[in-house]
Design an enzyme around this catalytic site. Sequence first.
Site, short mmCIF file in Angstrom:
data_model
loop_
_atom_site.label_atom_id
_atom_site.label_comp_id
_atom_site.label_asym_id
_atom_site.label_seq_id
_atom_site.Cartn_x
_atom_site.Cartn_y
_atom_site.Cartn_z
N ASP A 90 65.47 59.74 50.59
CA ASP A 90 64.14 60.25 50.95
C ASP A 90 64.23 61.14 52.18
OD1 ASP A 90 61.44 60.42 50.34
OD2 ASP A 90 60.90 58.76 51.65
N HIS A 113 59.30 55.04 44.38
CA HIS A 113 59.32 54.62 45.78
C HIS A 113 58.02 54.94 46.51
CE1 HIS A 113 60.41 58.84 46.17
NE2 HIS A 113 60.19 58.77 47.47
N ASP A 114 57.37 56.05 46.16
CA ASP A 114 56.15 56.46 46.87
C ASP A 114 54.88 56.25 46.04
OD1 ASP A 114 57.01 57.16 49.39
OD2 ASP A 114 57.38 59.26 48.89
N HIS A 174 51.27 52.90 52.56
CA HIS A 174 51.65 53.23 51.17
C HIS A 174 52.81 52.35 50.70
CE1 HIS A 174 55.01 55.64 52.85
NE2 HIS A 174 55.54 55.57 51.64
N HIS A 200 61.49 51.07 51.60
CA HIS A 200 62.27 52.30 51.75
C HIS A 200 62.04 53.00 53.09
CE1 HIS A 200 58.47 53.95 50.17
NE2 HIS A 200 58.85 55.13 50.66
N HIS A 201 61.15 52.46 53.91
CA HIS A 201 60.98 52.99 55.29
C HIS A 201 61.45 52.01 56.36
CE1 HIS A 201 59.10 56.86 54.62
NE2 HIS A 201 58.29 56.32 53.71
N LYS A 249 51.36 55.96 47.53
CA LYS A 249 50.62 57.10 48.11
C LYS A 249 49.36 57.42 47.31
CE LYS A 249 54.34 59.51 50.54
NZ LYS A 249 55.15 60.75 50.62
#
Length: 358
Positions: A303, A215-216, A244, A274-275, A219
């Site tokens: 998260d 998911h990240d 990201h 996911h944000h 970054k």
Amino acid sequence: MSDAKDKAGTILVVDDDAISRAIIGNLFEAEYEVAEAANGQECLDYLMSDGNHVVALLLDIMMPRVDGIEVLHRLAPTGFLEHVPVFLITAERTSSVMEEAYRLGVMDFIVKPIIPFVVTRRVRSVIELFESRKRLRNTVEDQRLELLERAQQIIELNVGMIEALSTAIEFRDGESGGHVRRIHDFTHLMLTRTSMGEGLSAEDIDDIAHAAIMHDVGKIAIPDAILCKPGRLTPEEFEVMKTHTVQGAELLESIPQMRGLGAYRYAVDIARHHHERWDGRGYPDGLVGDQITIWSQVVSLADVYDALTSKRVYKAAFTREESLRMIADGECGAFNPKLLESFFAVEPELAALYERLS
């Protein structure tokens, strides 16, 4: 005469005439173990108790109690005739009996009076054919299992590389590396233990949980000065941090090998969304409500839960009670009410899971 251990299996001779059994058995006893049965029931009992060693069945048609045709009817559903050749012993061959016997899977007929060299040649040839087919099936099965094992090794290698990359990114972010494993397990538990996983197969859920690990991944493109900053980000820095999501989706889309993984389509969506927030105030696309996929919603909550309950470079860990209160009060963004209901129903299991992983 050869030792029993050197013989090539057992030939079962079934005939109510003891003399016929003796004559036929004598033809094969040098090369095979010979077992005898006086009627169809004895035949079936023998096959039930010791049938694994039988390489051919020589079966008389006319017998008391259970005749040869009845034996065939009982054996046909078991698949026995597909693996062991059966020969019918008969003094006469009517077309109706032959037709039914062949339909049930009989290989050939042995006609009385017996001509020894004809019988031995036919039986041995067919046994060799069946044994060759068996060896071929075993070889094919071994090759299939080997290919499956190699495919599983490749899958595990790919997952391991994904986990390693994601964990390396978390280390840059000041994490211990456990974050990606907790997100994976949180996602898997939510989709298997609550209604959020309705309509998803076990394979889908495994793929989504593996996708959650990534998911990240975006970054990797965020500068250390922003990613590792211990204090609050400035508005300008936060705008860079928000990228990201898009960077992660684009990175995953740019790796050709990723497209062959079942987790691929979930991973791209989760990395980008996911944000997002239920009320449309998330980023990068401002999706509202059910425009956000279930898997991205679950990873979003995972998260948040992990961020609250874990120590970060910019904050200490909140207590479990405080973390739950903040989620329930909407202090960490708006979530699907059904998702929150499911979350609170299994949160004790999640807390226990976190305890084991810590």
